[in-house]
Write a protein that holds these residues in place. Structure first.
Motif: not given
Length: 394
Positions: A231-236, A240-244, A247-252
């Motif tokens: 199912p769709p993820s609550d946190f996706a 991912w939808n930001n300008c960070a 590597r920071v997105k991967f960490f989060i």
């Protein structure tokens, strides 16, 4: 690049399971070395291969991709215009079942994929010789094996084509003794096929994953199959939808799944023997403790005006309430900035023997915020100055 090495082979045959384990991809993601032990693989590979929308990293699941490529071969058999192989094979097989004067593991793997191919295709009947009477969707109501299960259970030739049954009649292809349900369904079948007449020409196979020119699009099928597995993820969207920075997105992404290399997680893997937090030396260093309840982290959140409570955890990071002093635009990036620098500050304390310091943590957040400003639209860079004012050391 690593996944592309197998594309040509996957388009022709079913690869051995050992080849599809994607060991090189797995070790590249987690270590960049030749091998990766289980302790270094922070998330299960099946989860990694899910689409980002479903909580994964969107890397290719080679087994599913292999199936999609082989389904393209079956589709080519039904549309042989540009394929010499398909024209040759059609002279030797029954298209409805893929049986005939062809043998070997390659054809066995194609036959195993027939149910999936039938599920994504419909047929416009002409002569009925290449269409399964029971399993193909050649009527608007769908496959007859699902629509009339009792009657199908009485079939003596379950692999018969539409041509076989319409030419000789259904009674020649079912058992003489029938249950009451089967008799009722046979009457229903008679009404369904009453206006079906065979004509000259080959049956036309239509697929929801083919383009305007009839070309089978494996990429669309792959996305549909992978989306159906989770199912769709609550946190996706938050991750991912930001300008960070990536590597920071991967960490989060790791953080919200509680998969960072916190001391509590390292203790579970028997890599260390003591999980005490390196910043406060009071509690075990879980992800929740490090990011929210450790006095160093709690001081940072209090300093920027973000409130927390007993239910605040890394898994619901996106639920943090925005204070009025921080703009709504790019607020998730601001949260990432704080979490990322808490993690980096902890690493400096652990690996560089630095002293825990809120002032140092705030300055590092400011410096990194100004670097991240280059990733934002020019019209939004003023937001970073607001962040920096909130992050000013006392």
């Amino acid at each position: 690049v690593l996944g592309s090495l197998l594309i040509y082979a996957m388009g022709a045959l079913e690869l051995p399971k050992g080849t599809l384990k994607a060991e090189k991809c797995r070790t590249f993601v987690w270590t960049g070395a030749e091998q990766a032990s289980g302790a270094k693989c922070l998330v299960a590979w099946e989860q990694v291969c899910l689409p980002k929308e479903s909580g994964g990293l969107g890397l290719k699941n080679l087994s599913v991709q292999n199936q999609c490529m082989l389904l393209k071969l079956i589709h080519r058999l039904h549309h042989p215009e540009a394929s010499s192989w398909a024209r040759w094979a059609r002279q030797r097989i029954n298209l409805a079942t893929l049986t005939g004067d062809v043998h070997g593991a390659h054809w066995d793997s194609l036959r195993e994929l027939l149910p999936l191919y039938r599920a994504i295709t419909t047929v416009d009947i002409k002569d009925g010789t290449s269409t399964s009477f029971w399993d193909d969707s050649w009527l608007p109501e769908g496959p007859l094996s699902e629509l009339l299960p009792a009657l199908h259970s009485h079939a003596t030739s379950p692999h018969a084509t539409v041509s076989d049954i319409l030419s000789t009649g259904i009674d020649h292809h079912i058992q003489r003794r029938q249950t009451r349900a089967a008799v009722q369904e046979k009457a229903q079948l008679s009404a369904l096929i009453a206006h079906t007449h065979l004509t000259d020409g080959g049956d036309m196979r239509n697929c929801i994953f083919q383009g305007t020119e009839g070309k089978f699009q494996t990429s669309l099928l792959y996305k549909a199959l992978m989306a159906a597995t989770a199912p769709p993820s609550d946190f996706a969207k938050m991750v991912w939808n930001n300008c960070a920075p990536p590597r920071v997105k991967f960490f989060i992404w790791l953080l919200v799944q509680n998969r960072i290399q916190s001391r509590s997680n390292l203790l579970k893997k028997s890599i260390i023997t003591d999980a005490t937090c390196a910043l406060c030396h009071n509690c075990d260093e879980s992800a929740d403790h490090l990011i929210f309840t450790c006095p160093m982290a709690a001081s940072l959140w209090q300093h920027v005006g973000i409130e927390r409570n007993s239910s605040t955890t890394v898994s619901n990071l996106g639920a943090l309430q925005r204070p009025n002093a921080i703009p709504e635009t790019h607020f998730s990036v601001f949260i990432f900035l704080c979490c990322w620098n808490i993690w980096k500050h902890r690493n400096r304390v652990v690996f560089d023997a630095a002293e825990p310091s809120l002032q140092s943590l705030l300055r590092n957040c400011q410096e990194e915020a100004r670097v991240w400003a280059w990733r934002m639209p020019r019209t939004d860079t003023a937001i970073v100055e607001i962040w920096c004012s909130r992050l000013s050391p006392m």
